[in-house]
Motif scaffolding. Structure first.
Motif, mmCIF file in Angstrom:
data_model
loop_
_atom_site.group_PDB
_atom_site.id
_atom_site.type_symbol
_atom_site.label_atom_id
_atom_site.label_comp_id
_atom_site.label_asym_id
_atom_site.label_seq_id
_atom_site.Cartn_x
_atom_site.Cartn_y
_atom_site.Cartn_z
ATOM 1 N N LEU A 336 0.810 -1.224 0.000
ATOM 2 C CA LEU A 336 0.000 0.000 0.000
ATOM 3 C C LEU A 336 0.843 1.274 0.000
ATOM 4 O O LEU A 336 0.334 2.356 -0.298
ATOM 5 N N ILE A 337 2.121 1.167 0.337
ATOM 6 C CA ILE A 337 2.996 2.337 0.443
ATOM 7 C C ILE A 337 3.476 2.759 -0.942
ATOM 8 O O ILE A 337 3.868 1.923 -1.763
ATOM 9 N N LYS A 338 3.495 4.061 -1.198
ATOM 10 C CA LYS A 338 3.847 4.568 -2.519
ATOM 11 C C LYS A 338 5.052 5.507 -2.512
ATOM 12 O O LYS A 338 5.456 5.989 -3.570
ATOM 13 N N THR A 339 5.624 5.800 -1.345
ATOM 14 C CA THR A 339 6.728 6.746 -1.274
ATOM 15 C C THR A 339 7.978 6.092 -0.695
ATOM 16 O O THR A 339 7.898 5.095 0.026
ATOM 17 N N GLN A 340 9.137 6.696 -0.977
ATOM 18 C CA GLN A 340 10.429 6.067 -0.725
ATOM 19 C C GLN A 340 10.739 5.816 0.753
ATOM 20 O O GLN A 340 11.075 4.690 1.142
ATOM 21 N N VAL A 341 10.641 6.840 1.591
ATOM 22 C CA VAL A 341 11.073 6.705 2.987
ATOM 23 C C VAL A 341 10.213 5.703 3.754
ATOM 24 O O VAL A 341 10.746 4.790 4.412
ATOM 25 N N PRO A 342 8.857 5.801 3.697
ATOM 26 C CA PRO A 342 8.055 4.782 4.391
ATOM 27 C C PRO A 342 8.291 3.369 3.853
ATOM 28 O O PRO A 342 8.286 2.407 4.627
ATOM 29 N N ALA A 343 8.512 3.250 2.543
ATOM 30 C CA ALA A 343 8.782 1.933 1.964
ATOM 31 C C ALA A 343 10.086 1.361 2.501
ATOM 32 O O ALA A 343 10.181 0.170 2.823
ATOM 33 N N SER A 344 11.105 2.210 2.630
ATOM 34 C CA SER A 344 12.395 1.753 3.165
ATOM 35 C C SER A 344 12.260 1.290 4.603
ATOM 36 O O SER A 344 12.821 0.252 5.002
ATOM 37 N N LEU A 345 11.501 2.046 5.407
ATOM 38 C CA LEU A 345 11.304 1.662 6.807
ATOM 39 C C LEU A 345 10.510 0.366 6.925
ATOM 40 O O LEU A 345 10.826 -0.491 7.771
ATOM 41 N N MET A 346 9.506 0.196 6.062
ATOM 42 C CA MET A 346 8.727 -1.042 6.097
ATOM 43 C C MET A 346 9.581 -2.231 5.666
ATOM 44 O O MET A 346 9.395 -3.355 6.148
ATOM 45 N N LEU A 347 10.535 -1.979 4.771
ATOM 46 C CA LEU A 347 11.451 -3.048 4.366
ATOM 47 C C LEU A 347 12.245 -3.564 5.561
ATOM 48 O O LEU A 347 12.526 -4.762 5.666
ATOM 49 N N PHE A 348 12.633 -2.665 6.453
ATOM 50 C CA PHE A 348 13.341 -3.104 7.656
ATOM 51 C C PHE A 348 12.449 -4.007 8.497
ATOM 52 O O PHE A 348 12.883 -5.052 8.995
ATOM 53 N N VAL A 349 11.178 -3.627 8.643
ATOM 54 C CA VAL A 349 10.234 -4.408 9.447
ATOM 55 C C VAL A 349 10.064 -5.808 8.869
ATOM 56 O O VAL A 349 10.183 -6.817 9.585
ATOM 57 N N VAL A 350 9.804 -5.909 7.559
ATOM 58 C CA VAL A 350 9.593 -7.230 6.958
ATOM 59 C C VAL A 350 10.915 -7.977 6.831
ATOM 60 O O VAL A 350 10.929 -9.214 6.789
ATOM 61 N N GLY A 351 12.036 -7.234 6.783
ATOM 62 C CA GLY A 351 13.332 -7.897 6.800
ATOM 63 C C GLY A 351 13.537 -8.656 8.102
ATOM 64 O O GLY A 351 14.012 -9.791 8.110
ATOM 65 N N VAL A 352 13.136 -8.029 9.210
ATOM 66 C CA VAL A 352 13.242 -8.690 10.517
ATOM 67 C C VAL A 352 12.262 -9.854 10.615
ATOM 68 O O VAL A 352 12.637 -10.997 10.908
ATOM 69 N N SER A 353 10.983 -9.589 10.353
ATOM 70 C CA SER A 353 9.949 -10.599 10.610
ATOM 71 C C SER A 353 10.000 -11.768 9.635
ATOM 72 O O SER A 353 9.703 -12.907 9.999
ATOM 73 N N GLY A 354 10.390 -11.497 8.380
ATOM 74 C CA GLY A 354 10.360 -12.561 7.380
ATOM 75 C C GLY A 354 11.589 -13.426 7.328
ATOM 76 O O GLY A 354 11.606 -14.463 6.660
ATOM 77 N N MET A 355 12.640 -13.041 8.077
ATOM 78 C CA MET A 355 13.916 -13.753 7.998
ATOM 79 C C MET A 355 13.934 -14.903 8.993
ATOM 80 O O MET A 355 14.470 -14.783 10.098
ATOM 81 N N VAL A 356 13.339 -16.012 8.625
ATOM 82 C CA VAL A 356 13.174 -17.137 9.548
ATOM 83 C C VAL A 356 14.173 -18.257 9.310
ATOM 84 O O VAL A 356 14.137 -19.279 10.008
ATOM 85 N N THR A 357 15.098 -18.084 8.358
ATOM 86 C CA THR A 357 16.020 -19.182 8.071
ATOM 87 C C THR A 357 16.976 -19.455 9.232
ATOM 88 O O THR A 357 17.430 -20.585 9.404
ATOM 89 N N GLY A 358 17.283 -18.433 10.049
ATOM 90 C CA GLY A 358 18.114 -18.691 11.225
ATOM 91 C C GLY A 358 17.473 -19.698 12.157
ATOM 92 O O GLY A 358 18.156 -20.530 12.758
ATOM 93 N N VAL A 359 16.147 -19.637 12.272
ATOM 94 C CA VAL A 359 15.422 -20.618 13.072
ATOM 95 C C VAL A 359 15.424 -21.972 12.374
ATOM 96 O O VAL A 359 15.571 -23.027 13.006
ATOM 97 N N ILE A 360 15.284 -21.964 11.060
ATOM 98 C CA ILE A 360 15.239 -23.216 10.292
ATOM 99 C C ILE A 360 16.542 -23.994 10.429
ATOM 100 O O ILE A 360 16.544 -25.226 10.551
ATOM 101 N N TRP A 361 17.687 -23.289 10.437
ATOM 102 C CA TRP A 361 18.965 -24.017 10.568
ATOM 103 C C TRP A 361 19.094 -24.642 11.945
ATOM 104 O O TRP A 361 19.699 -25.704 12.103
ATOM 105 N N ALA A 362 18.549 -23.999 12.967
ATOM 106 C CA ALA A 362 18.528 -24.616 14.289
ATOM 107 C C ALA A 362 17.654 -25.867 14.271
ATOM 108 O O ALA A 362 17.989 -26.886 14.884
ATOM 109 N N VAL A 363 16.535 -25.804 13.551
ATOM 110 C CA VAL A 363 15.666 -26.976 13.386
ATOM 111 C C VAL A 363 16.432 -28.110 12.726
ATOM 112 O O VAL A 363 16.331 -29.275 13.121
ATOM 113 N N ALA A 364 17.229 -27.774 11.709
ATOM 114 C CA ALA A 364 17.993 -28.801 10.989
ATOM 115 C C ALA A 364 18.924 -29.548 11.924
ATOM 116 O O ALA A 364 19.024 -30.787 11.874
#
Length: 433
Positions: A336-364
């Protein structure tokens, strides 16, 4: 390892001190080497638009070229965890780093898209020689009660690696603007190769290499690892695959891993192009705006495994469920975001929440123990990169057909599927391991 840990894992005090020293040397030498290894993998994502213009192609077609690495990396991971164990982890990993650097430099002199695609695929296979073998060795140095921390820290280096790659490419573009996109395949290889020197001296594949016996855990885990090792010697090279692919829980985590691959690499592949195409930024400005994404992913790799160890007491599924919900809402917000600064900040949020591979390697590590660990990592990383390959081939055409929000909404919906799979996995037990 933390000094507060009173468990010496079967070592005398002097032996335990030596064990901790070499465990950290193994972890840091692998992590630092891998931190620069991404220079030979993520570089193409940052110059897709410029490559398309220089080679007379489209960004969607270049996305298909980019996917060649993911396909070859995926299937390389499926077999290289076992090949590394057969040929020697350290030797195998060093060859992969050196060969990847050479292939990148060769690509920088090419003018044919099909030739670049073939070389980029070969590069993907060489890149696949390192990760599963490194984590397989990690499980020989870090016991289960510290494995979430160790795998999280190691994976954090790969998150930092993405930031390093972004900064390195910006620097290279400034140093040699006349090289254009080709600069991204030349200078970044130098630190990648230099890190091999420290790796060669510091990386040890197992405690026995420094005169120590293997660490001891609980008796049940020790008995399981001994029995599995004996079975591998008796039944041969392919036996771990037969066992693991017959485990429903492993299959479910393969699906979870594939979605994680779509989420992680879907954003890393397309966000720099999103800023240049949708918001009209220059390539350098697009890279700068995109850098909060890998920064967030690096933060997640530090935080998530720590939470699974300390808050959830080694249970990985609750963290995966929480991350899935957060990512769904974050991706809808990004659409829904159309401008640069809010999009960049939201990228940080989804970068944190979506990065689950660190947990997956512990599962392995939990699923495979020391006997099967590199093979389990290889299988799950194969699934991650199958997801990455599919998104790289499909998302460019999805964007052309429905616009940029379609990519973000698709990733968000996939994380809801991950949530369902995580809830299923939480109730499942391993049958043969």
């Amino acid at each position: 390892m933390a000094s507060k840990n009173t468990n010496t894992y079967g070592y005398a005090p002097a032996e335990y001190s030596k064990f901790k020293e070499y465990a950290w040397k193994m972890l840091l030498s692998f992590g630092l080497t891998y931190m620069f290894f991404y220079n030979g993998r993520q570089n193409i994502n940052l110059v897709l638009t410029q490559m398309a213009e220089g080679l007379g192609s489209t960004t969607a077609a270049m996305g298909v070229v980019s996917s060649a690495l993911f396909w070859c990396y995926a299937f390389g991971q499926l077999i290289n965890g076992r090949l590394g164990a057969f040929f020697g982890y350290k030797r195998f990993m060093m060859f992969g780093v050196a060969a990847s650097a050479i292939l990148n430099v060769v690509i920088s002199f090419q003018h044919s898209i099909p030739v670049i695609a073939v070389l980029w695929g070969l590069n993907g296979y060489c890149q696949s020689m390192v990760w599963s073998n490194g984590l397989g060795v990690l499980n020989k140095w870090w016991p289960k009660d510290r494995r979430g921390f160790a795998s999280g820290l190691t994976t954090a280096f790969s998150g930092i690696a993405q930031v390093v790659t972004y900064m390195t490419i910006m620097l290279c573009m400034d140093m040699n603007p006349e090289w254009g996109w080709r600069a991204a395949f030349r200078y970044p290889m130098i630190p990648m190769v230099l890190m091999l020197i420290g790796f060669a001296f510091l990386f040890k594949t197992k405690p026995e290499d420094v005169g120590l016996k293997p660490f001891e855990e609980d008796k049940a885990a020790e008995a399981r690892d001994a029995a599995l090792t004996a079975e591998i010697e008796k039944k041969g090279y392919l036996y771990p695959y037969k066992v693991l692919f017959s485990e429903p829980k492993v299959i479910v985590f393969c699906l979870i891993s594939a979605i994680a691959g779509v989420g992680r690499y879907g954003l890393l592949t397309w966000v720099p192009t999103y800023f240049t195409e949708a918001m009209g930024l220059s390539i350098k400005e697009g890279i700068f705006s995109s850098i909060l994404l890998p920064a967030g992913q690096a933060c997640a790799m530090f935080v998530f495994p720590f939470i699974t160890d300390k808050v959830f007491k080694g249970k990985r599924e609750p963290m995966l469920a929480l991350a899935s919900i957060m990512t769904f809402f974050g991706m809808i917000g990004l659409a829904l975001i159309k401008t640069q600064v809010p999009a960049s900040l939201m990228l940080f949020v989804v970068g944190v929440s979506g990065m689950v591979t660190g947990v997956i390697w512990a599962v392995a590590g939990d699923l495979g123990g020391r006997a099967f660990s590199s093979t389990v990592v290889g299988i799950l990383d194969w699934a991650v990169y199958m997801g990455a390959a599919i998104q790289a081939s499909a998302f460019g055409f999805l964007k052309d057909a429905f616009g940029w929000p379609a990519i973000f909404i698709t990733i968000g919906c996939l994380y809801i599927i991950m949530l369902v799979l995580t809830l299923v996995a939480r109730k499942m037990k391993m049958k043969k391991l």
